[in-house]
Motif scaffolding. Sequence first.
Motif, mmCIF file in Angstrom:
data_model
loop_
_atom_site.group_PDB
_atom_site.id
_atom_site.type_symbol
_atom_site.label_atom_id
_atom_site.label_comp_id
_atom_site.label_asym_id
_atom_site.label_seq_id
_atom_site.Cartn_x
_atom_site.Cartn_y
_atom_site.Cartn_z
ATOM 1 N N VAL A 111 13.966 -4.299 -7.479
ATOM 2 C CA VAL A 111 14.242 -3.422 -8.643
ATOM 3 C C VAL A 111 14.902 -4.439 -9.801
ATOM 4 C CG1 VAL A 111 15.976 -1.755 -9.619
ATOM 5 C CG2 VAL A 111 15.066 -1.527 -7.552
ATOM 6 N N TYR A 112 15.439 -5.227 -9.473
ATOM 7 C CA TYR A 112 15.953 -6.538 -10.445
ATOM 8 C C TYR A 112 14.477 -7.330 -10.975
ATOM 9 C CZ TYR A 112 18.658 -9.730 -13.151
ATOM 10 O OH TYR A 112 19.098 -10.388 -14.124
ATOM 11 N N ALA A 113 13.977 -7.620 -9.861
ATOM 12 C CA ALA A 113 12.523 -8.248 -10.337
ATOM 13 C C ALA A 113 11.797 -7.480 -11.490
ATOM 14 C CB ALA A 113 11.401 -8.335 -8.987
ATOM 15 N N LYS A 114 11.748 -6.185 -11.493
ATOM 16 C CA LYS A 114 11.107 -5.273 -12.424
ATOM 17 C C LYS A 114 11.893 -5.563 -13.810
ATOM 18 C CE LYS A 114 9.943 -0.462 -13.566
ATOM 19 N NZ LYS A 114 10.396 0.938 -13.289
ATOM 20 N N LYS A 115 13.044 -5.770 -13.691
ATOM 21 C CA LYS A 115 13.958 -5.832 -14.834
ATOM 22 C C LYS A 115 13.549 -7.430 -15.462
ATOM 23 C CE LYS A 115 17.837 -3.197 -13.353
ATOM 24 N NZ LYS A 115 19.342 -3.511 -13.026
ATOM 25 N N LEU A 116 13.365 -8.372 -14.722
ATOM 26 C CA LEU A 116 13.200 -9.667 -15.143
ATOM 27 C C LEU A 116 11.761 -9.757 -15.663
ATOM 28 C CD1 LEU A 116 14.239 -12.183 -12.664
ATOM 29 C CD2 LEU A 116 15.323 -11.768 -14.891
ATOM 30 N N ALA A 144 8.536 -16.458 -13.338
ATOM 31 C CA ALA A 144 7.398 -16.181 -12.106
ATOM 32 C C ALA A 144 7.999 -16.559 -10.956
ATOM 33 C CB ALA A 144 5.961 -16.672 -12.470
ATOM 34 N N THR A 145 8.440 -17.647 -10.458
ATOM 35 C CA THR A 145 8.750 -17.831 -9.005
ATOM 36 C C THR A 145 10.055 -17.001 -8.712
ATOM 37 O OG1 THR A 145 8.190 -20.398 -9.539
ATOM 38 C CG2 THR A 145 9.847 -19.963 -7.891
ATOM 39 N N ILE A 153 0.964 -3.769 -4.930
ATOM 40 C CA ILE A 153 -0.145 -3.501 -5.185
ATOM 41 C C ILE A 153 -1.210 -4.387 -5.876
ATOM 42 C CG2 ILE A 153 -1.830 -1.469 -5.651
ATOM 43 C CD1 ILE A 153 0.668 0.224 -5.456
ATOM 44 N N VAL A 154 -0.806 -4.759 -6.978
ATOM 45 C CA VAL A 154 -1.814 -5.514 -7.914
ATOM 46 C C VAL A 154 -1.770 -6.926 -7.669
ATOM 47 C CG1 VAL A 154 -2.535 -5.794 -10.260
ATOM 48 C CG2 VAL A 154 -1.796 -3.757 -9.297
ATOM 49 N N ASN A 155 -0.514 -7.450 -7.562
ATOM 50 C CA ASN A 155 0.175 -9.024 -7.646
ATOM 51 C C ASN A 155 0.312 -9.485 -6.416
ATOM 52 O OD1 ASN A 155 1.437 -7.507 -10.408
ATOM 53 N ND2 ASN A 155 0.063 -9.029 -10.822
ATOM 54 N N GLY A 156 0.282 -8.811 -5.294
ATOM 55 C CA GLY A 156 0.606 -9.427 -3.999
ATOM 56 C C GLY A 156 1.775 -10.135 -3.941
ATOM 57 N N LEU A 157 2.775 -9.301 -4.367
ATOM 58 C CA LEU A 157 4.221 -9.786 -4.240
ATOM 59 C C LEU A 157 4.557 -10.920 -5.211
ATOM 60 C CD1 LEU A 157 5.112 -9.426 -0.384
ATOM 61 C CD2 LEU A 157 5.430 -7.824 -2.377
ATOM 62 N N GLY A 158 3.705 -10.684 -6.566
ATOM 63 C CA GLY A 158 4.131 -11.652 -7.674
ATOM 64 C C GLY A 158 4.449 -11.330 -9.040
ATOM 65 N N ALA A 159 4.667 -12.159 -9.709
ATOM 66 C CA ALA A 159 5.032 -11.661 -10.984
ATOM 67 C C ALA A 159 3.660 -11.450 -11.828
ATOM 68 C CB ALA A 159 5.612 -12.771 -11.937
ATOM 69 N N GLN A 160 3.790 -10.726 -13.205
ATOM 70 C CA GLN A 160 2.664 -10.333 -13.820
ATOM 71 C C GLN A 160 3.072 -10.506 -15.351
ATOM 72 O OE1 GLN A 160 3.567 -5.559 -13.866
ATOM 73 N NE2 GLN A 160 2.279 -6.173 -12.559
ATOM 74 N N PRO A 161 2.067 -10.738 -16.074
ATOM 75 C CA PRO A 161 2.278 -11.041 -17.495
ATOM 76 C C PRO A 161 2.450 -9.589 -18.465
ATOM 77 C CG PRO A 161 0.041 -11.105 -17.177
ATOM 78 C CD PRO A 161 0.521 -11.047 -15.886
#
Length: 295
Positions: free
Chosen positions: A20-25, A74-75, A111-119
Amino acid sequence: MFYHVKELQYNAKPSQPDPVYAKKLQEILGGQFGEISVMMQYLFQGWNCRGDKKYRDMLLDIGTEEIAHVEMLATMIAQLVDGAPAHDQEEAAKNPVVEAVLGGMNPQHAIVNGLGAQPNDSVGFPWTARYMISSGNLLADFRANLNAESQGRLQAVRLYEMTTDPGVRDMLSFLIARDSMHQNQWMAAIHELEQAESVIVPSTFNREYEIQEVANQFMNFSTGEESSQGRWANGPTFDGQGNFEYVANPEAMGQHPQLQPGPAYIHGTNPTNMQMMQQQAKMTDNQPSDQSFMQ
């Protein structure tokens, strides 16, 4: 030429997963005032710079540093999402207040980023180059940069308050400190340019072509006169060219606008008398001529 150093500029290690916090970042990564925005803004300002070499060098220094900040975020986002059990999201959503405020994990991270960040920003809106400014006028650009760093630091501070994870706070403490430096940096560069040129952008336009009567007037276009107490309404102007003047009741100085009727082929709405003339002309065009009648 760019080259990559494998070590991060600073640590980006969360203490535990928190999707959830990852979404905020995502906001300070791909949002309007995020690290991608300032990275692209500073680099393009540097690549386009036609001023003194020191400004180009400074812009490319800070633009390259912002690449490192993008990498750190991103990391961090990838690690916050990595290993997070699906039931964590489900448990959080059981509280209707939490569900309404947090909205849960960003499903695209999995789903899209395979447990990764996105721009993207925190609500999934993709980063756009329209966020960045590179005008070729360094004073105008540096003021935009100061605003970007001010807004970016504000958002990073708010995110700091939204977590108790010591690892996340450690990274944010570093980014917040760099934002402090960058605000001071842009203020120093702005001051230097203002001393060399003028506080008004652009400084190269002949100000004799301005309507001098209104050049220093603050016009009261709302109820109340509290605005008259501000520095912008009294005393010398900051360009040293005059004094502020407060206009309590500004009056219209222009003409009463009235457009010419449109031609018939536009099929717009014209004044009634014009419509009647067009109809009469059309009827006349449709009547047979005397010659055709005689035949």
